[in-house]
Scaffold this motif. Structure first.
Motif, PDB file in Angstrom:
ATOM      1  N   ARG A  22       0.838  -1.201   0.000  1.00 12.74           N
ATOM      2  CA  ARG A  22       0.000   0.000   0.000  1.00 12.74           C
ATOM      3  C   ARG A  22       0.875   1.255   0.000  1.00 12.74           C
ATOM      4  O   ARG A  22       0.607   2.220  -0.713  1.00 12.74           O
ATOM      5  CB  ARG A  22      -0.944  -0.017   1.207  1.00 12.74           C
ATOM      6  N   ALA A  26       0.967   3.855  -3.035  1.00 10.32           N
ATOM      7  CA  ALA A  26       0.570   5.226  -2.726  1.00 10.32           C
ATOM      8  C   ALA A  26       1.655   6.213  -3.171  1.00 10.32           C
ATOM      9  O   ALA A  26       1.341   7.308  -3.653  1.00 10.32           O
ATOM     10  CB  ALA A  26       0.279   5.381  -1.234  1.00 10.32           C
ATOM     11  N   LEU A  29       1.225   6.623  -6.897  1.00  8.21           N
ATOM     12  CA  LEU A  29      -0.027   7.291  -7.256  1.00  8.21           C
ATOM     13  C   LEU A  29      -0.165   8.674  -6.626  1.00  8.21           C
ATOM     14  O   LEU A  29      -1.189   9.332  -6.805  1.00  8.21           O
ATOM     15  CB  LEU A  29      -1.215   6.409  -6.861  1.00  8.21           C
ATOM     16  N   LYS A  30       0.865   9.096  -5.868  1.00  9.17           N
ATOM     17  CA  LYS A  30       0.889  10.415  -5.208  1.00  9.17           C
ATOM     18  C   LYS A  30      -0.268  10.572  -4.229  1.00  9.17           C
ATOM     19  O   LYS A  30      -0.861  11.635  -4.095  1.00  9.17           O
ATOM     20  CB  LYS A  30       0.878  11.555  -6.229  1.00  9.17           C
ATOM     21  N   GLN A  31      -0.605   9.507  -3.521  1.00  9.23           N
ATOM     22  CA  GLN A  31      -1.694   9.510  -2.542  1.00  9.23           C
ATOM     23  C   GLN A  31      -1.117   9.828  -1.160  1.00  9.23           C
ATOM     24  O   GLN A  31      -0.827   8.949  -0.357  1.00  9.23           O
ATOM     25  CB  GLN A  31      -2.418   8.170  -2.548  1.00  9.23           C
ATOM     26  N   ASP A  33      -2.222  11.149   1.661  1.00  9.35           N
ATOM     27  CA  ASP A  33      -2.888  10.702   2.889  1.00  9.35           C
ATOM     28  C   ASP A  33      -2.664   9.218   3.144  1.00  9.35           C
ATOM     29  O   ASP A  33      -2.485   8.805   4.296  1.00  9.35           O
ATOM     30  CB  ASP A  33      -4.384  11.008   2.837  1.00  9.35           C
ATOM     31  N   SER A  34      -2.638   8.416   2.093  1.00 14.47           N
ATOM     32  CA  SER A  34      -2.367   6.983   2.256  1.00 14.47           C
ATOM     33  C   SER A  34      -0.935   6.743   2.702  1.00 14.47           C
ATOM     34  O   SER A  34      -0.679   5.862   3.533  1.00 14.47           O
ATOM     35  CB  SER A  34      -2.644   6.232   0.954  1.00 14.47           C
ATOM     36  N   ARG A  65       5.836  15.456  -0.701  1.00 11.64           N
ATOM     37  CA  ARG A  65       4.923  16.283  -1.494  1.00 11.64           C
ATOM     38  C   ARG A  65       5.714  17.266  -2.384  1.00 11.64           C
ATOM     39  O   ARG A  65       5.421  17.412  -3.564  1.00 11.64           O
ATOM     40  CB  ARG A  65       3.980  17.047  -0.573  1.00 11.64           C
ATOM     41  N   CYS A  69       5.298  15.150  -5.841  1.00  9.58           N
ATOM     42  CA  CYS A  69       3.933  15.497  -6.285  1.00  9.58           C
ATOM     43  C   CYS A  69       3.964  16.612  -7.322  1.00  9.58           C
ATOM     44  O   CYS A  69       3.333  17.663  -7.160  1.00  9.58           O
ATOM     45  CB  CYS A  69       3.057  15.864  -5.088  1.00  9.58           C
TER      46      CYS A  69
END
Length: 152
Positions: A22, A26, A29-31, A33-34, A65, A69
Motif C-alpha cells: 500500500r 501510494a 499514485l501520489k496519494q 494521505d495513504s 509532497r 507530487c
C-alpha cells in the motif's frame, strides 16, 4: 505452536506485506494521505539517506509532497523478496527487509533513473493496525539515461 497461533502469525505477515505494498503504490499514485497513514503517529524514524532523516510522518510527507507530487515526476516502486520476522510473545512488532527496484521518468525531459536497494523496516501493530515505525533505505545501484517515453 497451535493452529490459532499459526493462523494469527500468517495473518500478521500478510497484513505487513499489504501495508508495504500500500505504501509503495501510494508513492507511485501520489496519494499523500495513504502514505501518511502507513506510518505510526508520533515519534518514528524514516532514514532515506540523501533525501533526509525524519522523526515523524508529517515532516517526511512534506518533503515527499515537494519532491514527488509534481506532474512531471512519474515513479514506479517495486518491492520484492520480503523477509519478515515477528518479534516477541504477543507478535505485535516485526522486522522486515525488502528489495526495491525504483524507476523514475521526468515527463518533461524524458530523463530516466533506476535505483535498486534495500529497505530495513520495523513494524508495530497499533490498535489492531500494522504501521511502519522505523524504515531505512540504502541504495545498491543507480543508473540514469534519457530513453523512456511516457505512455498515454
Amino acid at each position: 505452536m497451535n493452529l490459532e497461533a499459526r493462523i494469527a502469525r500468517l495473518e500478521a505477515l500478510e497484513a505487513i506485506q499489504r501495508l508495504k505494498h500500500r505504501y509503495l503504490n501510494a508513492c507511485d499514485l501520489k496519494q499523500v494521505d495513504s502514505i501518511r497513514d502507513c506510518f505510526a503517529e508520533g515519534e518514528i524514524l524514516i532514514d532515506y539517506g540523501p533525501i533526509g532523516i525524519f522523526r515523524d510522518r508529517d515532516s517526511f510527507v512534506a518533503v515527499y509532497r515537494e519532491l514527488a507530487c509534481q506532474p512531471r515526476v512519474i515513479d514506479l516502486h517495486h518491492g520484492a523478496n520480503p523477509e519478515i520476522y515477528l518479534l516477541g510473545e504477543d507478535g505485535d512488532e516485526a522486522l522486515g527487509r525488502w528489495a526495491l527496484c525504483y524507476c523514475n521518468l521526468d515527463g518533461e525531459t524524458g530523463a530516466t533513473r533506476k535505483l535498486g536497494g534495500f529497505y530495513q523496516d520495523r513494524y508495530r501493530r497499533i490498535d489492531g493496525q500494522w504501521r511502519i515505525v522505523e524504515t531505512a533505505f540504502r541504495g545498491h545501484f543507480e543508473t540514469s539515461g534519457a530513453s523512456l517515453q511516457r505512455t498515454p
